[in-house]
Structures are given as C-alpha cells and as structure tokens.
Design a protein around this motif. Structure first.
Motif, PDB file in Angstrom:
ATOM      1  N   GLN B 119       0.751  -1.190  -0.172  1.00  0.00           N
ATOM      2  CA  GLN B 119       0.043   0.091   0.011  1.00  0.00           C
ATOM      3  C   GLN B 119       0.702   1.437  -0.018  1.00  0.00           C
ATOM      4  O   GLN B 119       2.221   1.113   0.453  1.00  0.00           O
ATOM      5  CB  GLN B 119      -0.854  -0.038   1.336  1.00  0.00           C
ATOM      6  CG  GLN B 119      -2.095  -1.099   1.321  1.00  0.00           C
ATOM      7  CD  GLN B 119      -2.536  -1.308   2.305  1.00  0.00           C
ATOM      8  OE1 GLN B 119      -2.784  -0.224   3.524  1.00  0.00           O
ATOM      9  NE2 GLN B 119      -3.326  -2.326   2.608  1.00  0.00           N
ATOM     10  N   ILE B 243      -5.974  -1.214  -5.686  1.00  0.00           N
ATOM     11  CA  ILE B 243      -6.184  -1.765  -4.205  1.00  0.00           C
ATOM     12  C   ILE B 243      -7.394  -2.130  -3.482  1.00  0.00           C
ATOM     13  O   ILE B 243      -7.648  -3.009  -3.093  1.00  0.00           O
ATOM     14  CB  ILE B 243      -5.407  -1.039  -3.386  1.00  0.00           C
ATOM     15  CG1 ILE B 243      -3.784  -0.490  -3.483  1.00  0.00           C
ATOM     16  CG2 ILE B 243      -5.603  -1.275  -1.730  1.00  0.00           C
ATOM     17  CD1 ILE B 243      -3.418   0.634  -2.743  1.00  0.00           C
ATOM     18  N   ALA B 249      -6.931  -5.157   1.790  1.00  0.00           N
ATOM     19  CA  ALA B 249      -7.196  -3.786   1.607  1.00  0.00           C
ATOM     20  C   ALA B 249      -7.975  -3.346   2.694  1.00  0.00           C
ATOM     21  O   ALA B 249      -8.809  -4.224   3.021  1.00  0.00           O
ATOM     22  CB  ALA B 249      -7.799  -3.642   0.388  1.00  0.00           C
ATOM     23  N   TRP B 262      -3.104   8.049   2.077  1.00  0.00           N
ATOM     24  CA  TRP B 262      -2.468   7.781   0.849  1.00  0.00           C
ATOM     25  C   TRP B 262      -2.158   9.326  -0.033  1.00  0.00           C
ATOM     26  O   TRP B 262      -0.921   9.441  -0.550  1.00  0.00           O
ATOM     27  CB  TRP B 262      -3.002   6.871   0.154  1.00  0.00           C
ATOM     28  CG  TRP B 262      -3.078   5.344   0.737  1.00  0.00           C
ATOM     29  CD1 TRP B 262      -2.311   5.181   1.862  1.00  0.00           C
ATOM     30  CD2 TRP B 262      -3.970   4.464   0.576  1.00  0.00           C
ATOM     31  NE1 TRP B 262      -2.373   3.965   2.120  1.00  0.00           N
ATOM     32  CE2 TRP B 262      -3.652   3.553   1.184  1.00  0.00           C
ATOM     33  CE3 TRP B 262      -4.853   4.238  -0.474  1.00  0.00           C
ATOM     34  CZ2 TRP B 262      -4.397   2.232   1.358  1.00  0.00           C
ATOM     35  CZ3 TRP B 262      -5.641   3.091  -0.549  1.00  0.00           C
ATOM     36  CH2 TRP B 262      -5.377   1.992   0.356  1.00  0.00           C
TER      37      TRP B 262
END
Lengths: 205, 469
Positions: B119, B243, B249, B262
């Motif tokens: 990730q 993802i 996830a 993110w």
C-alpha cells in the motif's frame, strides 16, 4: 554483543579486474541453496575460476602468488545486481577482510558493512597505482586506515579513499552489526508504530 | 519548497538517528522467501530473540519452486530443505506463510500487490533486490541482505542512510509495440547501471500517470538495474482503484481513512529533488539488450556497438568482454540473431496484463521449431485468471509450455535453466553472465511481446513487423 572496533585492515591484496562485476558472478545462484552460510567461501567467483569440467581457469584467485590475500581490489560498480548476502559472505568466508574499488553497488555495500567488511572507494588513478604495486610484488602489505581515510601500500604509496560517513562511524565504533542499537530503541519504535495509520488500523481490526 | 514522497515517508517512519549517523527506520511490511530468509531465523535463534511483530511479515515460496512438477518432496533435496526450514520458522514464530497449496503462492513481488498487502506510504523490505517493484504504489520499497532480514524480524527496523531523490520525468505517448519494459531499459541505458547509486528514483510525467499499476510495477521493478535501490510512482486514482477490494485492503471506514493518508504522502507540487531527468517516451522503440549488463541495450533496429566506437579504454574493454560472451559481432544488426529459448514470466513481466497482451498477438502464430518457449505465470492468482480467460490454451496452441507459478528461468535456482551457450529471449530483468543457469548461457532482455516475436521467428525480430502492430 561486543563487536571489534575496525580501525584498520592490513594484509596482502589481489586485483579482480572488470567493471560492473555482479553478484551472480561473485557467487552463482546455484550455490545459494543453503540454510546457513557455512562453506560458501569455496564458491567465490566459481564460474570465472573454474570451467565446466571443474578445471581451474586463469584467474587472480587461482594464482598461488596471491593465496592468502586479505584485501580484494575491484574496479567500478562492484557487487551490482542481487541483494543476496551470499556475495559478501562468500568474500568473507574466503578470507577477505576488506574491499577496495572505484565504486560499489548500494546493497552490496550495506551488506558488507553489516558483516564488518569495509568497502572503500578510491579514484581510478589511485586504483591503478595500487594494482600496479601489488601485481609487481604480491607480498606487498596493504593497509586500509579508516581513521585517516587512506590506503597505504609498501611503505611509500598512500592514496586517499572515501566511504559513507555512517558506515565509517559504525566500523570505527564497533556498531557495524547494528542489532544491539536497534534493540535498544524498542520504546521509540512503539511510538512510531502508534503514529502510522496503517499500523493502527491493523491493530484495531 | 515542498517535500517528495520519499522524504515524507522516511520522516514518518524514522525512529531516531543512530550514533553512526544512520537512521533507524520502521519497516511497515516485511516480505520473506525461501532463499535469503531461513538463515535469518537461524541468526535470530543464535541471539535468543523472537520475531517482534509477526503480523507485519509475510512469507511465500518462489525462487526454487519447480514450474513443471510441484509435487512434494521436490526432486532437489536442497530445495526441499529450504522450503522446510522456512515453513518451520514461520510456524514457530507465527508468521503468515503462503504455501504452495494456499492458492496465494507466487513471486513475492507479484503477490504483495495482488493481496493488497502493498500500500502507499509504507516502508517495505524484502531480501530481494527487486523489492523496488512495490514502489509502484507509492511505497519506499527496497531489497536487503539476510542480516538485515534478521534486523527486521527482531526489531521491525533497519539502520539505513537516507538516499537522494532523482525525479525521472517521462512525457509523451508510447509508439505502437512499445511498453513499460522499453522505457525502463531506455532509462538504464541512458543513466547507466550505476547511475542510480545513492538515489531513489521518482518516476512521473504524463506517460507514467497514464500507466496501469502493472506497467508501473514493471518500471519500478528494474530500478535496481540502474543502480537505484528504490524506485517509486506517486499514488493516484489508478493506485487506489487497483487496491480496492483486495484481501488485505482496508475496508469501510478504514478505506476512507487510508485514502486520506495515501493522498497526504504524495510528493508536493513544489517538491525539492536532488536531480531531474527528462525522457521523451515517444522517441523510444522496442529495446533489447546485446551485452551482459541491462544497460547494454539498443533499439531492435540498431546495430550492436563495436569496441572501436567507445570513447575510452574501459568502455572498449566492457564492449569486448560483452561481445565475446554473447558471441555477437560489433557493427552488425541485432535483428536476425538466432535464439534457442523464449521465456515470458518473472517479477518484471509475469502478470496478467503481460500474458493478455502476448496472447492477443500470438493467436494464429507458431513458435519456431527449434525454440523452447516457456510461459510462466508469476502467481497462482495470475495463473487462475489467465486460465479462466483461456490464455493458457492460446499459449499452448502457439507452441509455448504453460507452466506453474514461480521465478522459473529468471535466475536458475530451479530446474528451468539454459543449457550450454543457449541464447534466451527473456522478459526477465538481468542478462548477467550465467544468470539463467548455464555458465555460458546468453540472455537478451526485452518486453514480453518482443519475446513472443523472437519465439515465432526463431530469431530476434521487431514485434511490430512480426505481428503487424
């Protein structure tokens, strides 16, 4: 776990020529099938030292004049390719204590430092001067002085070298294997984990 | 001045500065496999330590797994021993292990992303130099040695020196028959195999933004071939879409929260870089290597360099050594060089999109009679998806062997190897001497579609001509 302070390395030296010598050449993949690193020194540069029938080829490491050398001299970008620690392990287990080259690949450099093998970089002309000296007289004693950052050969030749400051410090301080220090930081590690959202999320689930 | 993703993620994961001046860095995800990791568990035992955060390490098998017959025990007793050692260590220490029968086994750099373990904004380490692959998601991901694997197991941290950051700005539209593989081969050719030493590569620009995640992975995968231990792409909607919904996830509320993190770690518009390089993607042709380093590459329409063309003696020596090993003649076209083996697979090009792209080109074509051609999915998931679409049949009908997942012929640690001085057209990442298992074996790196073209013609060929692209 007390480690040796590595302030200098002294020994005879051997030159293995060639730029971009990769980790597959240092130790071919078929010798990576092991669950410990014992005995891996035998396979150092295997395919350039021996032909398919196992007969010795012409190679500096097969030259009896250089037997017992403790310092490996290489050219540019030594140790490129894979992250396999088998490469510096095989160099170490074959009796080498340090490597001098014009430059090193990143991962190889780090792996070597962690094993207490200094990797020092010298300019091309200085590399050539060192090679000329040890080739002319293989009994020449070479000293890598990490305090002074200089390589000395045969009493009168002295050339400067560079090395990443962090690596030099850790060799000089005897913390080249960082495990003891990393273990000491346990509380602070917990704090970092606590501020990372993805670690917290996993802990909550 | 703003910050790059590299600096943001580093700062967030930095535990402290060690007395040596290096930083102690927290590792968010640790991936391990059978070749470089079992020894680390032995070191841990010698020190009387246990795995500090077993939930942050995941294990699988890839390097030594046979791709023709996976029945246990393996014929190779050494390989069997390594598998056993890793399995036992994972059981003892509570580490999740994606075993051969798990349905999730595969090349470590393929399954990490596929399972949603990889990730953005993570630090990711693995005892394998192609860990840079995971940088495609906007993670700082890099290969480590076995002693460092021990460090991560014991402390979840590493002692590291911060890298400089080079932005590689790729603009323009790719020509037909040109792929991410050609871009990275061009970057390595341009900047050299040691040009990236001391740097993390940040890939950006319109070409990269337009890339799928699988193309970004191919690109980041070979950063190390250019000397850069780390290569990454800033995360964007393409990343998030990939993802979403994967087994590991984040879900529900956690998904929204993750998105916030993110987005926050992407490089600022005005980020400071130590260096910037610009590449015109539209000028790149299908590229192949001619030598024994990934930087020794040319377009398929170019001639193999001759030693006389080089600027200095050390360059001339490198060319002579490469030509002698490859048995090629300087000044002659690379096109038309006879091949013996064709290999499609590896952590560089063993994903579903690679097999789909080749399959749509090779329908109606046959592999040349003298060529041994292998198609090796990178994971069980890739194999299942490809087989569900009937891609395996397309490959088989064309004359490829369709194998089980693993590293296969990329690195010669399993039965898939070159014999004697065979020449292999390969979608893998390294053309080092002896890399594919024979001390005299020869490797020519190229995109999967170029491998297919070489397989069909029996010689190195321009895929644009062979398939009318």
């Amino acid at each position: 776990m007390a480690l040796d302070l590595i302030q200098s390395v002294t020994g005879r030296a051997v030159h293995v020529p060639g730029d971009d010598i990769d980790t597959d050449r240092i130790i071919p993949a078929r010798f990576l099938k092991c669950v410990t690193f014992d005995g891996i020194g035998e396979h150092l540069f295997r395919d350039v030292r021996f032909d398919e029938r196992g007969e010795k080829r012409e190679h500096p490491l097969n030259d009896p004049r250089f037997a017992g050398a403790a310092i490996l001299i290489a050219d540019r970008n030594f140790g490129c390719g894979s992250s396999r620690e088998h490469a510096p392990q095989s160099i170490s287990k074959a009796g080498f204590k340090a490597v001098i080259a014009e430059s090193f690949a990143e991962i190889f450099f780090g792996n070597s430092t962690t094993l207490g093998i200094p990797c020092v970089s010298v300019g091309p002309e200085h590399r050539a001067a060192l090679v000329a000296r040890v080739s002319a007289d293989p009994t020449t004693l070479v000293t890598i002085d990490l305090q002074e950052q200089v390589v000395r050969a045969g009493g009168d030749l002295a050339v400067p070298f560079t090395i990443k400051p962090g690596a030099r410090e850790s060799l000089l301080r005897g913390t080249w294997d960082p495990i003891a220090q990393l273990l000491e930081g346990a509380d602070e590690v917990q704090k970092v984990a606590a501020r990372l959202p993805y670690v917290q999320r996993a802990a909550a689930q | 001045m703003g910050k790059s993703l590299y600096d943001k993620v580093w700062d967030l994961h930095k535990v402290r500065t060690l007395p040596s001046g290096e930083d102690q860095l927290f590792i968010g995800l640790h991936l391990i496999h059978e070749v470089t990791s079992p020894q680390a568990f032995g070191m841990l035992r010698d020190l009387g330590l246990r795995v500090r955060m077993p939930e942050r390490t995941f294990a699988t098998l890839d390097h030594i797994v046979p791709t023709d017959n996976r029945k246990r025990p393996f014929k190779d007793a050494l390989a069997e021993g390594m598998v056993d050692a890793l399995r036992k260590a994972c059981t003892e220490q509570g580490v999740t292990f994606f075993d051969l029968e798990s349905g999730r086994q595969g090349i470590v750099h393929i399954i990490g992303p596929e399972l949603g373990l990889t990730q953005p904004g993570m630090t990711i380490a693995c005892g394998d130099s192609h860990t840079s692959t995971h940088g495609a998601f906007g993670a700082i991901a890099f290969g480590i040695g076995t002693t460092q694997v021990r460090d991560v197991l014991a402390t979840q941290t590493l002692s590291l020196q911060r890298l400089k950051v080079r932005r590689i700005q790729v603009e323009g539209k790719l020509g037909p028959g040109v792929y991410a593989k050609d871009i990275i081969l061009e970057i390595i050719r341009r900047l050299g195999v040691s040009g990236g030493t001391g740097y993390a590569y940040e890939y950006g620009g319109s070409t990269i933004e337009g890339f799928s995640m699988e193309e970004r992975m191919t690109l980041c995968n070979m950063s190390i071939e250019g000397g850069a231990r780390v290569g990454y792409v800033n995360p964007d909607q393409t990343t998030f879409d990939y993802i979403k919904g994967r087994p590991y996830a984040p879900k529900g509320e956690a998904w929204e929260e993750a998105l916030g993190y993110w987005r926050s770690i992407a490089s600022d518009e005005d980020a400071r870089y130590d260096d910037v390089v610009r590449i015109d993607a539209s000028a790149i042709a299908p590229t192949v290597t001619w030598g024994i380093t990934p930087g020794q590459a040319i377009s398929v329409k170019e001639k193999v360099p001759a030693a006389e063309d080089a600027a200095n003696e050390s360059e001339r020596a490198l060319i002579r050594e490469a030509l002698e090993y490859m048995r090629l003649e300087g000044g002659k076209p690379i096109e038309g060089t006879k091949i013996n083996v064709a290999f499609i697979g590896s952590c560089t090009n063993g994903r579903l999109s690679d097999f789909r792209e080749v399959a749509r080109r090779i329908v109606g074509h046959k592999v040349a009679a003298h060529v041994r051609a292998l198609a090796v999915p990178g994971s069980m998931e890739v194999a299942r998806a490809a087989e569900a679409e009937g891609l395996d049949r397309v490959f088989r009908e064309a004359g490829f062997e369709w194998r089980e997942p693993g590293c296969s012929m990329c690195l010669a640690m399993n039965p898939d190897k070159l014999i004697g001085d065979e020449l292999c057209a390969s979608s893998s990442n390294r053309n080092f001497k002896g890399r594919q298992g024979s001390p005299t074996g020869r490797t020519v790196l190229m995109s999967p579609v170029m491998v297919a073209a070489a397989a069909v013609r029996g010689e190195i060929a321009d895929a644009r001509d062979v398939f009318g692209i």
